[in-house]
Write a protein that holds these residues in place. Structure first.
Motif, short mmCIF file in Angstrom:
data_model
loop_
_atom_site.label_atom_id
_atom_site.label_comp_id
_atom_site.label_asym_id
_atom_site.label_seq_id
_atom_site.Cartn_x
_atom_site.Cartn_y
_atom_site.Cartn_z
N ALA A 628 -124.94 115.34 -22.28
CA ALA A 628 -125.29 115.22 -23.83
C ALA A 628 -125.16 113.85 -24.29
CB ALA A 628 -124.69 116.07 -24.82
N CYS A 629 -123.90 113.30 -23.96
CA CYS A 629 -123.62 111.60 -24.23
C CYS A 629 -124.71 110.71 -23.59
CB CYS A 629 -122.34 111.48 -23.65
SG CYS A 629 -120.98 112.25 -24.73
N ALA A 630 -125.23 111.13 -22.39
CA ALA A 630 -126.02 110.33 -21.55
C ALA A 630 -127.38 110.34 -22.13
CB ALA A 630 -126.11 110.79 -20.18
N GLU A 631 -127.86 111.56 -22.75
CA GLU A 631 -129.31 111.63 -23.30
C GLU A 631 -129.01 111.11 -24.75
OE1 GLU A 631 -131.72 112.62 -21.86
OE2 GLU A 631 -131.37 113.45 -20.09
N ILE A 632 -128.21 111.26 -25.55
CA ILE A 632 -128.26 110.89 -26.99
C ILE A 632 -128.08 109.52 -26.78
CG2 ILE A 632 -126.97 111.05 -29.08
CD1 ILE A 632 -126.36 113.60 -28.42
N THR A 633 -127.30 108.68 -25.93
CA THR A 633 -127.21 107.40 -25.87
C THR A 633 -128.51 106.58 -25.56
OG1 THR A 633 -124.79 107.57 -25.14
CG2 THR A 633 -125.78 105.53 -24.65
N HIS A 634 -128.91 107.11 -24.65
CA HIS A 634 -130.33 106.55 -24.21
C HIS A 634 -131.34 106.73 -25.29
CE1 HIS A 634 -134.11 106.76 -21.22
NE2 HIS A 634 -133.70 105.58 -21.74
N ALA A 635 -131.52 107.92 -26.07
CA ALA A 635 -132.41 107.98 -27.06
C ALA A 635 -131.88 107.16 -28.37
CB ALA A 635 -132.31 109.47 -27.59
N LEU A 636 -130.88 106.92 -28.59
CA LEU A 636 -130.43 105.95 -29.64
C LEU A 636 -130.75 104.53 -29.39
CD1 LEU A 636 -126.98 107.61 -30.60
CD2 LEU A 636 -129.17 107.35 -32.02
N CYS A 637 -130.54 104.16 -27.94
CA CYS A 637 -130.96 102.85 -27.46
C CYS A 637 -132.17 102.66 -27.47
CB CYS A 637 -130.35 102.50 -26.21
SG CYS A 637 -128.67 102.46 -26.30
N LYS A 638 -133.19 103.58 -27.21
CA LYS A 638 -134.53 103.25 -27.47
C LYS A 638 -134.84 103.25 -28.91
CE LYS A 638 -136.08 106.85 -24.99
NZ LYS A 638 -136.91 107.86 -24.50
N LEU A 639 -134.45 103.86 -29.71
CA LEU A 639 -134.51 103.92 -31.14
C LEU A 639 -134.26 102.35 -31.50
CD1 LEU A 639 -133.63 107.24 -32.75
CD2 LEU A 639 -135.87 106.02 -32.75
N ALA A 640 -133.18 101.77 -31.31
CA ALA A 640 -132.68 100.29 -31.57
C ALA A 640 -133.82 99.37 -30.96
CB ALA A 640 -131.44 100.29 -30.93
N GLU A 641 -134.27 99.48 -29.87
CA GLU A 641 -135.04 98.59 -29.48
C GLU A 641 -136.57 98.59 -30.16
OE1 GLU A 641 -137.20 97.70 -24.87
OE2 GLU A 641 -135.56 99.19 -25.18
N GLU A 642 -137.13 99.96 -30.46
CA GLU A 642 -137.90 100.15 -31.14
C GLU A 642 -137.98 99.56 -32.48
OE1 GLU A 642 -138.91 104.22 -31.09
OE2 GLU A 642 -139.17 104.28 -28.99
N ASN A 643 -137.00 99.44 -33.22
CA ASN A 643 -136.97 99.20 -34.50
C ASN A 643 -136.27 97.59 -34.67
OD1 ASN A 643 -137.63 101.46 -35.47
ND2 ASN A 643 -135.83 102.55 -35.57
N ASN A 644 -136.16 97.13 -33.24
CA ASN A 644 -135.51 95.57 -33.29
C ASN A 644 -133.95 95.57 -33.99
OD1 ASN A 644 -137.98 94.39 -31.98
ND2 ASN A 644 -138.84 94.41 -34.09
N ARG A 645 -133.24 96.44 -33.51
CA ARG A 645 -131.89 96.53 -34.18
C ARG A 645 -131.01 96.45 -32.90
NH1 ARG A 645 -132.07 101.99 -37.90
NH2 ARG A 645 -133.15 101.02 -39.59
N SER A 646 -129.90 95.91 -33.11
CA SER A 646 -128.81 95.67 -32.38
C SER A 646 -128.38 97.19 -31.78
CB SER A 646 -127.68 94.89 -32.60
OG SER A 646 -126.40 94.97 -31.54
N ILE A 647 -127.73 97.27 -30.73
CA ILE A 647 -127.06 98.44 -30.19
C ILE A 647 -125.91 98.80 -30.99
CG2 ILE A 647 -125.62 99.31 -28.43
CD1 ILE A 647 -127.41 98.08 -26.22
N THR A 648 -124.86 97.71 -31.38
CA THR A 648 -123.89 98.07 -32.51
C THR A 648 -124.37 98.73 -33.63
OG1 THR A 648 -124.23 95.83 -33.22
CG2 THR A 648 -122.75 96.21 -31.29
N HIS A 649 -125.66 98.78 -34.03
CA HIS A 649 -126.03 99.46 -35.22
C HIS A 649 -125.64 100.93 -35.06
CE1 HIS A 649 -128.45 100.48 -38.62
NE2 HIS A 649 -129.05 101.45 -38.03
N TYR A 650 -125.89 101.36 -33.92
CA TYR A 650 -125.46 102.83 -33.78
C TYR A 650 -124.34 103.07 -32.88
CZ TYR A 650 -130.60 103.66 -34.70
OH TYR A 650 -131.63 104.02 -35.19
N PHE A 651 -123.61 102.10 -32.43
CA PHE A 651 -122.52 102.34 -31.55
C PHE A 651 -121.27 101.35 -31.88
CE2 PHE A 651 -125.90 103.53 -28.82
CZ PHE A 651 -125.76 104.70 -28.46
N ASP A 652 -120.19 102.01 -32.25
CA ASP A 652 -118.93 101.15 -32.66
C ASP A 652 -118.24 101.15 -31.30
OD1 ASP A 652 -117.58 103.54 -32.20
OD2 ASP A 652 -117.34 104.03 -34.31
N GLU A 653 -117.10 100.05 -31.20
CA GLU A 653 -116.27 100.04 -30.15
C GLU A 653 -115.80 101.16 -29.74
OE1 GLU A 653 -115.91 97.31 -28.35
OE2 GLU A 653 -117.19 96.18 -29.55
#
Length: 991
Positions: A628-653
């Motif tokens: 689940a972590c793998a799939e959600i991470t991949h989906a969030l990163c695709k969203l960030a790329e589509e919306n021209n956002r940084s990965i840190t928008h969805y992921f903290d340290e």
């Protein structure tokens, strides 16, 4: 009976890895009894056909085939039952009909009864006074132990049960003194003797005898003289019998059937004096301890009949009555708040209720029914649930509420799944009858919501599908029973729970039951959010495919905000830790697809909840959480790329660190596969892990299994190449050297893993090392005494050679360290052609076949690669060797390998982009194997393949190879051998 059973759908083993195997039964919908003339002809031919055994069996088989077509639509026979019965009874009444013909006529009658049911068929029997003596005499003449004529006895008993309803005193049919001076046995006693005789037999006649008793004993003249004696006889038979023996079981079955039928059809005032005695006898039998399901079911049926005898037959005035039952009115009200009209439940009617004492035996009856709800067999629980509903409807409001309170105790997690299932059935019965007042809905709904997700692990599987199915039935019953205003406070909970069950349940019958319940609520209640829109996507048939439910329908439904978060929460709480790995994997893919619907919720709530679970102690939870972590991470990163956002928008340290550390405690192969998926998804997500020592550790240690191949390619492409597209030469040397050295590992599976890994390496890691890799893979394909059984390693090395060639590319004048070129193409083909001659066998059989199959596939892939880029690298000799080797394998005796070789042969022959050069005898081959038959020729069928293959013997270039293949095949013990023996001339003709 739960809702899935009502729809005729059982629970099925569904379910392969990614595809449901749920079966949608194809039924032909009939409109009328179209075979009436044929049946009339069959019945008319009975007199001429009964004497010949073959003809008789043929007619019976044909008649059974016709009748069985109407098992699901028996009402179509209703208009024709009378004339069929008349024709058959004419044969029976004919004094000239021999006994075999009479038995055949009764057999036909039984077949009709079996399809339509005796309750519908029974009233059609002629019941005139003149029929009494002939039928009784015919029945007395039967042999109860004859196994060939049980249909006759069964039908005669049913006929007699109808005749005994004639409104005349049976004493009128008795003479006083016979000619011999002996007193005749009264007709009443004769019928009773016959009934008693057949109540203790073990065939179907016992059921008909119980029906006869229920009709006969309740006659006014019989009940006065014989009812008490008959009840004494049945109770004494029950007391003397034991369910521990087969004989005792048969006797008790007949007695219980007779008593149950009698207390059902007799008047209450006639049975009441005996009910307490019968109940006491039943208690002493302790039927609940019997392992005979039928006895327990009959005992439950009799207990509820006794309970109905103890209380007066009245309709409870306090019951809930829904005002408007118009479907059209409900649909018109959809989208608006339904008018709040609370039905007054009888506070003022309580004064009108007639006061009467409830017998003490009722407590015993209700207690037995509540225990019956926990029985191990569904049919017993269903009988108990119906009994609870019937008896509660005759009790005062306060006592009925006590029954409901006791019923809710079944829904404790200390109880078994049987108790939950029985409790759901009983709740549905109470709701359907209006006995579950609105004041109790707040207590019942939470229970039903838990039942809709009930799933208890037992060993390697789980129980609870019947509970979930029955919970859907409760929701279906409530939709029909209650006014929309009563359910308004619970609409969101019920609708979400039904949607979750319809989309995410493991079993197809539960998904369909939930869909049907949702549809009923949409129509009857009209208050389910977006009900019509959802039904068009998640109807009864659409939810039959589990993969489609998880990955497609769920995404559509999650587009409606009311359902998005409940669906995600259910997957996280209930499905990623499911005992079935297929469900866990599907759930994680569903979470990937649902992420765009609630990205912030996934990033801020779900992912932080999953990270601790991914390093937990429970195996199933940990596996599902990693995926689940793998799939959600991949989906969030695709969203960030589509919306021209940084990965840190969805992921903290904290989240990034947690993702990196998941792989550290690999102690189980299950986790290894999951972590490989995680690494692949993190790589595709371009997570900021470049240069992290964790990545190098993963690369060097874990890529040994097939599941890691795709992860390896993604990892290398993301983390081992710089912005200029260049690799780290030091890392390349270390990596390739280690992988090539492991190809000589003494363990076969290690060789397999590193062969696959080399085949998955990206081009920048092959650059300058191609010859070293090809040489290492070549060594794996060679057979030595110490690795003769390593067929799987040789197979994987051959597959890897083709993949490496495709990755490296073709350049005729290029360097052999970087490209497939004129300097190494001969070596590559020599390795592949040598593997086609691998006929190694061991205890597993022809394991060399795996190698030959892989070699042929690689030959085809490399040849097509060359012909599309540098066709001049394929010389005449190489092309001839390829075609001859594949032709030899096309004469293989094992169907699977022959079919693969034939497919490769035709692909090479008919390839057009551009055509492969130097194929020997191309024109002759195209005549033997026309292009139009490329897809239709069945190479698996030896009878189709070998007549074509033997024609190649006429072509000089192929003679030796084909003859060699045929020589190997003709020595086998398969269909191939027989085909070759039957067609010796085909070989001779070619010479």
């Amino acid at each position: 009976m739960a809702l899935g059973e009502m729809n005729g759908v059982g629970s099925e083993p569904e379910e392969g890895k990614n595809q449901d195997t749920s079966v949608i039964t194809t039924r032909s919908i009939l409109e009328s009894f179209t075979e009436s003339q044929e049946v009339r002809g069959l019945i008319g031919n009975l007199k001429g056909a009964f004497g010949d055994l073959v003809t008789r069996e043929s007619i019976v088989e044909k008649f059974v085939g016709i009748m069985d077509k109407y098992q699901e639509q028996p009402h179509l026979l209703d208009r024709h039952l009378e004339w069929m019965m008349t024709l058959l009874l004419d044969i029976v009444r004919d004094n000239g009909s021999p006994p075999p013909l009479v038995h055949l006529a009764f057999k036909f009658l039984y077949i009709i009864t079996k399809v339509r049911g005796y309750k519908v068929f029974l009233p059609l029997f002629p019941h005139e006074v003149r029929d009494l003596q002939p039928v009784l005499d015919m029945l007395v003449d039967q042999n109860p132990k004859d196994p060939e004529t049980w249909e006759t006895r069964y039908m005669l008993l049913l006929w007699l049960s109808m005749i005994c309803l004639i409104p005349f005193d049976l004493a009128r049919f008795d003479g006083s003194i016979s000619e011999e001076g002996h007193t005749r046995v009264p007709t009443m006693d004769r019928i009773l003797t016959v009934a008693k005789c057949y109540l203790v037999v073990s065939d179907k006649a016992r059921d008909a005898a119980a029906v006869l008793v229920s009709k006969f004993i309740v006659r006014p003249d019989v009940k006065q003289k014989r009812m008490a004696d008959f009840l004494d006889w049945t109770l004494s038979m029950i007391s003397k019998s034991s369910f521990q023996s087969m004989e005792g079981t048969v006797v008790m079955n007949g007695m219980l059937q007779a008593l149950a039928q009698l207390f059902k059809h007799a008047k209450r005032e006639d049975c009441l004096p005996y009910a307490a005695t019968v109940l006491e006898c039943l208690d002493n039998c302790k039927l609940s301890e019997s392992n005979q399901m039928v006895l327990r079911k009959l005992g439950m049926k009799l207990v509820q009949r006794l309970g109905l005898t103890f209380v007066k037959p009245k309709v409870a005035k306090w019951r809930y009555q829904r005002g408007c039952r118009s479907l059209a009115a409900n649909l018109q009200a959809q989208g608006s708040v339904v008018q709040s009209q609370m039905t007054t439940v009888a506070a003022n009617e309580a004064d009108d209720e007639e006061e009467y004492d409830i017998p003490g035996e009722i407590e015993n009856v209700v207690e037995q029914l509540l225990v019956g709800l926990k029985d191990k067999d569904t049919i017993v629980r269903w009988s108990a649930a119906k009994g609870i509903g019937r008896i509660t409807g005759r009790l005062p409001k306060e006592l009925a509420d006590d029954v409901i309170g006791s019923l809710l105790d079944c829904f404790s997690f200390q109880e078994t799944d049987n108790a939950w299932h029985g409790g759901c059935l009983a709740l549905a019965e109470l709701g359907r009858r209006g006995l579950l007042l609105p004041s109790r809905i707040s207590d019942v709904v939470p229970v039903i919501l838990r039942a809709l997700t009930y799933d208890e692990k037992r060993g390697a599987c789980s129980v609870g599908s019947n509970v979930r199915d029955a919970a859907c039935y409760v929701c279906w019953a409530f939709a029909r029973a209650y006014d929309p205003a009563e359910l308004i406070p619970f609409i969101n909970q019920i609708s979400s729970a039904l949607i979750i069950a319809a989309v995410f349940d493991r079993d197809v019958n539960c998904r369909r039951a939930a869909s049907a319940a949702f549809q009923e609520n949409v129509g009857r209640q009209g208050t389910f959010p977006h009900g019509i829109d959802i039904l068009t996507a998640a109807d009864y048939f659409a939810v039959g495919n589990r993969v489609n439910c998880y990955l497609t329908i769920s995404v559509y439904i999650a587009g409606f905000p009311q359902y998005t978060q409940p669906m995600i929460d259910h997957l996280v709480n209930m499905k990623i830790n499911h005992w079935d790995s297929v469900i866990r994997e599907l759930s994680t893919k569903a979470l990937h697809n649902l992420t765009p619907r609630a990205s912030e919720y996934m990033a801020n709530v779900v992912l932080p909840r999953l990270l601790p679970l991914s390093v937990g102690t429970d195996l199933h939870t940990r596996h599902g959480a990693i995926l689940a972590c793998a799939e959600i991470t991949h989906a969030l990163c695709k969203l960030a790329e589509e919306n021209n956002r940084s990965i840190t928008h969805y992921f903290d340290e904290k989240s990034l660190e947690g993702l990196k550390q998941i792989h550290e405690e690999l102690s189980n192969l299950l986790f290894f596969f999951a972590v490989c998926t995680l690494i692949e998804k993190l790589s595709l997500s371009k997570m900021p892990f470049r240069g992290d020592p964790v990545i190098a550790e993963v690369l060097m240690n874990y890529y040994l299994k097939e599941s890691a191949v795709s992860a390896l390619a993604a990892l290398c492409n993301e983390y081992y190449i710089n912005e200029k597209g260049e690799d780290d030469s030091t890392l390349q040397d270390e990596l390739v050297t280690m992988y090539v050295s492991e190809l000589q590992n003494p363990e076969e599976m290690v060789r397999c893993g590193f062969s696959r890994a080399l085949g998955a390496l990206p081009r920048f890691l092959l650059k300058g090392r191609l010859q070293q890799i090809l040489e290492g893979l070549k060594q794996v394909t060679l057979i030595a005494p110490e690795n003769v059984s390593f067929a799987e390693a040789r197979r994987d090395a051959l597959i890897a050679i083709a993949k490496v060639c495709q990755t490296a590319g073709v350049k005729g004048e290029g360097s052999q360290e970087e490209y497939v070129c004129k300097d190494n193409v001969a070596q590559i083909y020599a390795t592949l052609l040598n593997a086609v001659t691998d006929y190694t066998t061991d205890s597993r059989g022809d394991v060399g076949g795996w190698v030959r199959e892989a070699a042929m596939r690689s030959l085809m892939e490399v040849t097509l690669l060359l012909v599309q880029n540098e066709a001049e690298l394929i010389d005449v000799n190489i092309c001839k060797q390829i075609m001859c080797c594949v032709a030899q394998q096309s004469a293989e005796k094992i169907d699977k390998f022959r079919a693969h070789a034939g497919s490769v042969f035709l692909t090479l022959l008919h390839f057009d982009h551009p055509p492969i050069p130097h194929i020997p005898h191309r024109e002759e081959l195209e005549r033997v194997f026309p292009r139009s038959e490329k897809e239709t020729l069945n190479w698996n069928a030896a009878s189709e393949a070998f007549p074509r293959i033997t024609q190649l013997l006429a072509l000089p270039a192929y003679q030796y190879s084909v003859l060699l293949g045929l020589s190997v095949s003709v020595g086998g013990l398969t269909e191939t051998t027989e085909v070759m023996k039957q067609r010796p001339n085909s070989v001779k003709e070619c010479f």
